[in-house]
Scaffold this motif. Structure first.
Motif, PDB file in Angstrom:
ATOM      1  N   ALA A   1     -15.037 -36.732   5.838  1.00 56.48           N
ATOM      2  CA  ALA A   1     -13.602 -36.570   5.634  1.00 56.48           C
ATOM      3  C   ALA A   1     -12.821 -37.065   6.843  1.00 56.48           C
TER       4      ALA A   1
ATOM      5  N   ARG B   1     -12.703 -40.770   6.900  1.00 54.64           N
ATOM      6  CA  ARG B   1     -11.768 -41.278   5.882  1.00 54.64           C
ATOM      7  C   ARG B   1     -10.326 -41.073   6.292  1.00 54.64           C
TER       8      ARG B   1
ATOM      9  N   GLU C   1      -8.878 -38.026   6.614  1.00 50.12           N
ATOM     10  CA  GLU C   1      -8.282 -36.818   6.070  1.00 50.12           C
ATOM     11  C   GLU C   1      -8.043 -35.812   7.184  1.00 50.12           C
ATOM     12  N   LEU C   2      -7.115 -34.932   6.959  1.00 51.01           N
ATOM     13  CA  LEU C   2      -6.808 -33.921   7.967  1.00 51.01           C
ATOM     14  C   LEU C   2      -7.812 -32.786   7.891  1.00 51.01           C
TER      15      LEU C   2
END
Lengths: 234, 234
Positions: free
Chosen positions: B226, B229, B231-232
């Motif tokens: 994640a 990618r 994402e937070l």
């Protein structure tokens, strides 16, 4: 009002002519307080730095006492130094009582807490910023203290000048341990006190103006040092 | 000179005020790597680095260097460089003096400045240099100490792209000169550019410790995937 104006005129005249008496008294003031600042700073700066970095039980109490002593009453300091230096006192054999040296010592005691407490604050604030870097370099406590004292030299000069301002302007301590002897231990503040009580207002006023002028100059100098430092060193 | 690597860390923990900042971290650090500690803000990257460098004492676990006196062979560069109020050159000389370097300290300091491209600014007050220049000076200071391990904590976090590039070039050069690099970043691009090995940290735990190529090609944990990618994570 007439008297004041007349005295002011005479006072300016004395200053303009560089009256020998006036110059001698002002010079002695500078010497005595200069010596006091030198003595106090040599002891107070390292002490303040040590106190900033040291951690020991009772540290807060030491800091509180030190801060409190910034307001030491000059006459009390004068009395204590008098007792120490008087013939019967523990330091009597040195024969320092009623000498300029005794006056410097009394003023040094008076301003030691001022310089030490301000230095402690300055160094401790800096320590927050420098701590990790200096420890990463493996600096010993003493090396840290030394580096911080040098790095904060411009801020510290302000503390030292604050001490000088206090020393040169106080009257109680030097009156007691110096004795206000004409030509030997008469400084600006004791002379002002004496001349006022004698009614010689022009000399008292002239000395007062010189004193104020000096203190203002010192503050200008402190300001100049700071702004120079900020421009030059960031 | 004996190598202080490999470093062996077992079950390392750091708890402050009941909050477990680092927990159960085990890792081995081999000589010659460029290890990047990656993770979102608050993952404990900076704390881990400080534990490894010895600026913080772990509250649990063990940390063992291969040789005694390991601290003398490490250096650290911080996110915000802390420079002394003296010239760039004098800052490096200070570090060498504190490290007990004998003899040619001036030449060594100048060489270090030249290596990071700051030779012409040697006499400039360090604190008026730009942020990027100060960070390169911090690297030069570290380089002059010839550390076996160089820790860097988000060294480019507050720099613009050009300055970041210059700092990264110096890091690579120091690595080529033989230093093992351990740095934190939250910038994936920087991790891709610099890392040979990757430590992915999340909420104080070491989630992954793999060669960088494998990490970016196929992260094993969902958190790392994640994070890559974009994402937070929290």
């Amino acid at each position: 009002m007439q008297d004041i104006l007349q005295s002011l005129g005479l006072a300016f005249n004395l200053m303009w002519r560089l009256d020998p008496n006036l110059v001698a008294i002002a010079t002695l003031s500078l010497k005595v307080s200069g010596g006091a600042v030198l003595l106090a700073a040599v002891l107070a700066l390292p002490f303040g730095a040590w106190l900033a970095l040291a951690r020991f039980p009772g540290r807060d109490a030491v800091i509180a006492v030190l801060n409190g002593m910034m307001g030491l009453p000059p006459v009390v300091v004068g009395l204590l130094v008098y007792l120490l230096l008087s013939r019967a006192g523990p330091l009597g054999p040195l024969g320092l009582l009623f000498t300029p040296a005794a006056m410097s010592i009394a003023q040094a005691i008076l301003i030691f807490p001022i310089i030490a407490a301000l230095a402690r604050q300055v160094i401790e604030d800096a320590w927050d910023e420098y701590r990790e870097q200096l420890l990463s370099l493996n600096a010993t406590r003493w090396q840290c203290a030394e580096a911080l004292l040098w790095d904060m030299r411009f801020s510290l000069s302000t503390s030292v000048l604050a001490g000088f301002g206090r020393a040169v302007a106080e009257v109680g301590a030097v009156m007691i341990v110096g004795g206000n002897i004409d030509g030997v231990t008469r400084v600006m503040t004791t002379a002002i006190a004496l001349e006022t009580s004698k009614g010689d207002l022009p000399l008292a006023l002239a000395l007062g103006l010189v004193l104020i002028f000096l203190v203002v100059c010192i503050n200008f100098a402190a300001q100049a040092v700071k702004s120079y430092a900020r421009r030059r060193h960031g | 000179m004996t190598s202080i690597l490999p470093l062996s860390v077992r079950d390392l923990g750091f708890t402050i005020a009941g909050h477990e900042v680092i927990q159960g971290v085990s890792l081995d650090l081999a000589a010659g790597s460029r290890t990047v500690v990656l993770g979102p803000n608050g993952a404990g990257k900076s704390v881990l680095l400080r534990l490894l460098h010895g600026l913080l004492q772990p509250t649990g676990g063990t940390l063992r260097w291969a040789a005694a006196d390991a601290r003398r062979h490490q250096a650290m560069v911080f996110q915000r460089p802390v420079m002394l109020r003296r010239s760039a050159l004098a800052n490096i000389r200070f570090a060498l003096d504190v490290a007990g370097a004998k003899g040619e300290t001036d030449a060594r300091a100048r060489l270090a400045l030249d290596r990071v491209g700051l030779g012409p600014l040697a006499e400039r007050p360090a604190r008026v240099l730009s942020g990027g220049e100060q960070q390169r000076l911090a690297l030069a200071r570290a380089w002059a100490l010839q550390p076996q391990v160089l820790f860097l904590d988000e060294p480019t976090a507050s720099l613009d792209p050009a300055a970041t590039r210059a700092v990264e070039d110096v890091i690579v050069a120091m690595h080529q000169a033989g230093a093992t690099i351990v740095m934190t970043t939250h910038d994936i691009g920087q991790a891709r550019r610099l890392a040979t090995d990757l430590l992915f940290l999340h909420q104080g735990r070491l989630i992954e410790a793999t060669p960088a190529e494998a990490f970016f090609a196929q992260p094993r944990s969902a958190e790392a995937a994640a994070f890559i990618r974009g994402e937070l994570l929290w």
